[in-house]
Design an enzyme around this catalytic site. Structure first.
Site, PDB file in Angstrom:
ATOM      1  N   GLY A   1      65.643  45.868  22.097  1.00 30.91           N
ATOM      2  CA  GLY A   1      66.964  46.193  22.488  1.00 30.91           C
ATOM      3  C   GLY A   1      67.494  44.797  22.850  1.00 30.91           C
TER       4      GLY A   1
ATOM      5  N   THR B   1      64.982  41.640  23.488  1.00 36.41           N
ATOM      6  CA  THR B   1      64.324  41.180  22.027  1.00 36.41           C
ATOM      7  C   THR B   1      65.087  40.735  21.129  1.00 36.41           C
ATOM      8  OG1 THR B   1      63.092  43.493  22.646  1.00 36.41           O
ATOM      9  CG2 THR B   1      63.331  42.750  20.460  1.00 36.41           C
TER      10      THR B   1
ATOM     11  N   ASP C   1      69.557  53.034  25.787  1.00 35.63           N
ATOM     12  CA  ASP C   1      71.064  52.665  26.416  1.00 35.63           C
ATOM     13  C   ASP C   1      72.226  52.462  25.915  1.00 35.63           C
ATOM     14  OD1 ASP C   1      69.003  52.554  28.569  1.00 35.63           O
ATOM     15  OD2 ASP C   1      68.695  50.174  28.457  1.00 35.63           O
TER      16      ASP C   1
ATOM     17  N   ARG D   1      74.318  75.220  45.309  1.00 35.20           N
ATOM     18  CA  ARG D   1      74.074  73.736  45.511  1.00 35.20           C
ATOM     19  C   ARG D   1      75.008  72.677  44.755  1.00 35.20           C
ATOM     20  NH1 ARG D   1      67.609  74.517  45.599  1.00 35.20           N
ATOM     21  NH2 ARG D   1      67.442  75.095  47.589  1.00 35.20           N
TER      22      ARG D   1
ATOM     23  N   MET E   1      69.079  57.215  32.766  1.00 33.30           N
ATOM     24  CA  MET E   1      68.936  56.081  32.681  1.00 33.30           C
ATOM     25  C   MET E   1      69.907  55.192  32.042  1.00 33.30           C
ATOM     26  SD  MET E   1      64.891  55.716  31.390  1.00 33.30           S
ATOM     27  CE  MET E   1      63.556  55.385  32.650  1.00 33.30           C
TER      28      MET E   1
ATOM     29  N   ARG F   1      70.905  68.197  45.956  1.00 28.98           N
ATOM     30  CA  ARG F   1      69.615  67.583  45.467  1.00 28.98           C
ATOM     31  C   ARG F   1      69.717  66.805  44.234  1.00 28.98           C
ATOM     32  NH1 ARG F   1      67.856  70.491  49.025  1.00 28.98           N
ATOM     33  NH2 ARG F   1      66.574  72.212  49.155  1.00 28.98           N
TER      34      ARG F   1
ATOM     35  N   GLN G   1      63.521  60.829  29.233  1.00 32.45           N
ATOM     36  CA  GLN G   1      64.550  60.623  28.366  1.00 32.45           C
ATOM     37  C   GLN G   1      64.128  59.711  27.089  1.00 32.45           C
ATOM     38  OE1 GLN G   1      68.362  60.116  31.246  1.00 32.45           O
ATOM     39  NE2 GLN G   1      66.467  59.657  32.390  1.00 32.45           N
TER      40      GLN G   1
HETATM   41  O1  F6P Z   1      66.239  49.974  28.312  1.00 35.90           O
HETATM   42  C1  F6P Z   1      65.511  51.217  28.347  1.00 35.90           C
HETATM   43  C2  F6P Z   1      65.326  51.734  29.819  1.00 35.90           C
HETATM   44  O2  F6P Z   1      64.771  53.006  29.817  1.00 35.90           O
HETATM   45  C3  F6P Z   1      66.378  51.746  30.890  1.00 35.90           C
HETATM   46  O3  F6P Z   1      67.277  52.898  30.603  1.00 35.90           O
HETATM   47  C4  F6P Z   1      65.731  51.548  32.291  1.00 35.90           C
HETATM   48  O4  F6P Z   1      66.507  50.945  33.313  1.00 35.90           O
HETATM   49  C5  F6P Z   1      64.500  50.917  31.747  1.00 35.90           C
HETATM   50  O5  F6P Z   1      64.253  50.753  30.360  1.00 35.90           O
HETATM   51  C6  F6P Z   1      63.333  51.327  32.523  1.00 35.90           C
HETATM   52  O6  F6P Z   1      62.309  50.261  32.157  1.00 35.90           O
HETATM   53  P1  F6P Z   1      60.822  50.492  32.367  1.00 35.90           P
HETATM   54  O7  F6P Z   1      60.400  51.360  31.265  1.00 35.90           O
HETATM   55  O8  F6P Z   1      60.149  48.962  32.342  1.00 35.90           O
HETATM   56  O9  F6P Z   1      60.429  51.274  33.568  1.00 35.90           O
END
Ligand code: F6P
Length: 360
Positions: free
Chosen positions: A114, A117, A139, A174, A181, A278, A286
């Site tokens: 990503g 990197t 992301d 609810r 993420m 909730r 994910q």
């Molecule tokens: O970049 C991918 C991601 O899953 C993001 O969506 C999230 O904020 C982050 O990595 C979580 O990072 P880690 O796996 O280091 O907790």
């Protein structure tokens, strides 16, 4: 003889193995057996820094198309620390990476990752290494490509979560928040929110007003809808916080007495509406499991496109999706740029036309 090193870096995602396989199979298909050697570098840039790598066999790349995670392992090596000497081992990381590249006698380094990197890939390219990279992340926030592999699989999972929550939300009457993420970008929340029929979608690109959110829920109650579904990005931000300076914002978020923004929103909704609220956080779920068919195809296409660049000796590029095509984009053009959701994008417009509250 072509000698190629390959590594996966940063957070993992679905489709990494499919992409690795795409690169390797296309290379083995092009070269005679004794003309190609592939080295697997362990745990991302960490393996390149500390000299942990192994020569791969053709059979290592079989049977991995549908496998989640990465057969090479991965780690986070922050870009901002790349030029900082590792005191513990007195290691100049950039120098060490170059030395190990030479040690393996590589013609090219293939990097799957990503944003961070890609920045390091660009740094290594500027340092004279031959680099080809592939766009990976759930992301979808990599500049220069329409889409990244991993994104669609994560959308599938997050949508599935929203679907499941829908049934329990209706039974109990609810309000439910599903926190998705996406780091600083709202792609995953936006797409899963629309696909899952969320009533409210909050993304970092559009700071929210809690009163607007509460009004939306109250209006639904007035209309006889006893439940509400909110898709909230982990990076969602209130209008008040968005108005602060970078430093103040960081401090305000750190001071928040909740595990994440979703819990704060849930508390505020419950207080204002009296309706049970909730929070569900699917988190790393994910990023896990098998890539969806779309990602298997995308990763394979990106992998074979990367192999083509290696064969042609066309280095210093990331393979990127543009419409129906896969094209090389110079690493120098993409490094350090974030692709966030344009606030007036057709997808956001469509959500608004449907009556989804975007929080503003
Ligand atoms: O970049 C991918 C991601 O899953 C993001 O969506 C999230 O904020 C982050 O990595 C979580 O990072 P880690 O796996 O280091 O907790």
């Amino acid at each position: 003889m072509k000698r190629v090193g390959i590594l996966t870096s940063g957070g993992d995602c679905q489709g990494l193995n499919a992409a690795i396989r795409g690169v390797a199979k296309a290379l083995y298909n092009h070269y005679k057996k004794n003309e190609i050697k592939i080295f697997g570098i362990i745990d991302g840039y960490r393996g390149l820094i500390y000299g942990e790598y192994k020569e791969m066999q053709e059979s290592d790349f079989s049977g991995i198309l549908t496998q989640g995670g990465t057969i090479l392992g991965t780690s986070r090596q922050p870009f901002k620390l790349m030029r900082v000497i590792d005191d513990e081992n007195s290691i100049d990381k950039v120098k060490a990476m170059k030395e190990h590249y030479q040690e393996m006698k590589l013609d090219c380094l293939v990097v799957l990752g990503g944003n961070g990197t890609q920045k390091t890939a660009n740094l290594l390219s500027q340092e004279g290494l031959n680099v080809v990279s592939l766009p990976k992340t759930i992301d979808n926030d990599l500049w220069g490509t329409d889409v990244t592999f991993g994104f669609q699989s994560a959308v599938d999972i997050a949508t599935n979560v929203i679907d499941c929550i829908h049934t329990t939300a209706t039974s109990h009457g609810r309000v439910f928040i599903i926190e998705c993420m996406g780091h600083k970008a709202g792609w995953l929340t936006l797409y899963a929110g629309i696909a899952g029929g969320a009533d409210v979608i909050l993304i970092p690109e559009i700071p929210y007003d809690i009163n607007t959110v509460i009004k939306t829920i109250k209006n639904r109650t007035k209309k006889g809808k006893n439940f509400s579904i909110l898709a909230v990005a982990e990076g969602a931000i209130s209008k008040e916080h968005a108005a602060l300076s970078k430093k103040e914002k960081k401090a305000a978020i750190a001071e928040m007495a909740y595990p994440s923004v979703s819990y704060k929103i849930a508390h505020e909704i419950e207080e204002a509406t009296g309706q049970e609220t909730r929070v569900t956080v699917p988190g790393h779920f994910q990023r896990g499991g098998s890539p969806c068919p779309y990602d298997r195809t995308l990763s394979t296409r990106l992998g074979t496109a990367a192999a083509k660049l290696i064969i042609e000796g066309n280095y210093g590029n990331m393979v990127a999706v543009r419409g129906e095509d896969i094209i090389p984009v110079p690493l120098s053009e993409i490094a350090g740029k974030l692709k966030v959701v344009p606030v007036d994008s057709p997808v956001v417009r469509s959500a608004r036309e449907l009556g989804i509250c975007m929080g503003d």
